[in-house]
Design an enzyme around this catalytic site. Structure first.
Site, short mmCIF file in Angstrom:
data_model
loop_
_atom_site.label_atom_id
_atom_site.label_comp_id
_atom_site.label_asym_id
_atom_site.label_seq_id
_atom_site.Cartn_x
_atom_site.Cartn_y
_atom_site.Cartn_z
CB SER A 95 -1.02 -0.25 1.18
OG SER A 95 -2.01 1.00 0.94
CG HIS A 229 -5.88 -2.81 1.66
ND1 HIS A 229 -5.27 -2.40 0.18
CD2 HIS A 229 -5.40 -1.93 2.28
CE1 HIS A 229 -4.42 -1.64 0.28
NE2 HIS A 229 -4.33 -1.32 1.49
#
Length: 262
Positions: A95, A229
């Protein structure tokens, strides 16, 4: 033992390691996310974890909101260390960490410093894609709700009022850095790049993650794992795939699309 005070620390030194792996944190993350990997990866990998200002032993420092400035600080701090080991260096970032790893590799090359041999970039669309979310401008309640929707360790910390008060400024600063980042065109890197995506990550389309291949002339590979995620901390086969992707079992093949290791 006194806690580490620098930008990167190593939980298990391995002088004969074949690869030195630097792990870059997601928004709100720190040493705790990656230190367990040091015990689970092969002895041929020495794991170094990057700790940004505003967390853990750097809690007394202000978290940064500008990614470009943060990368400049990282390069100044890490370039001398990266120049030292004879073994190849690899970067893993998830990320926000994917952007940091990529931009640090570019900054190292621009300054004539040692570049990583391989990048593994996880859970983030390729750098030329603008962010799909605009979380950093939300009020606190909406911001917390958005973070909770992602799951993972940052969401868990926000469940506790005392931790929420402590973590919220750093988490918001990190997400501001990620969401205000804008890619500056330049020549592609020469290192191997592997991109990782979660097949149920609603905010990060796997096809956009696969486009990291556009940012290198070197070998590329794309992997899709089960999960949302924060799939690197839940999907099976993650560390086996990582060991392969940083070059322990040969360099990744050009433009390959590999399934997640089982």
């Amino acid at each position: 033992m006194a806690p580490p005070r620098g930008w990167a620390s190593c939980a298990r030194r391995r002088p004969t390691a074949r690869v030195r792996l630097y792990c870059f944190p997601y928004a709100g993350g720190g040493l705790a996310a990656y230190q367990p990997w040091a015990a689970r990866l092969p002895d041929s990998v020495e794991v170094w974890t990057v700790c940004l200002p505003g967390r853990e032993h750097r809690l007394d420092e202000a978290a940064r909101t500008d990614l470009t400035g943060l990368v400049d600080e990282l390069r100044a701090a890490l370039a001398p260390q990266l120049a030292g080991p004879p073994a190849p260096v690899a970067f893993f970032g998830h990320s926000l960490g994917a952007l940091l790893a990529y931009e640090l590799a570019r900054a190292l090359r621009a300054h004539g410093d040692r570049e990583p041999a391989a990048l593994v970039l996880s859970g983030r669309a390729a750098a030329h894609h603008p962010p799909r979310r605009r979380m950093h401008t939300l009020d606190d309640d909406a911001f917390v709700a958005a973070v909770r929707s992602l799951g993972g360790a940052p969401s868990a910390a926000l469940e506790h009022p005392e931790l929420r008060e402590l973590c919220l400024p750093t988490l918001r600063a990190d997400i501001t850095a990620a969401e205000t980042y804008r890619h500056r065109p330049g020549p592609p890197l020469d290192c191997a790049i592997t991109s990782w995506a979660g097949d149920a990550d609603e905010g990060v389309p796997p096809d956009a993650v696969a486009e990291w291949a556009r940012h290198t002339r070197g070998p590329t590979r794309h992997r899709r794992f089960p999960g949302g995620h924060f799939f690197p901390w839940s999907a099976p086969g993650v560390l086996a795939a990582l060991a392969e992707d940083i070059g322990l079992q040969g360099r990744p093949p050009v433009n390959a699309c590999a399934p997640a290791a089982g």
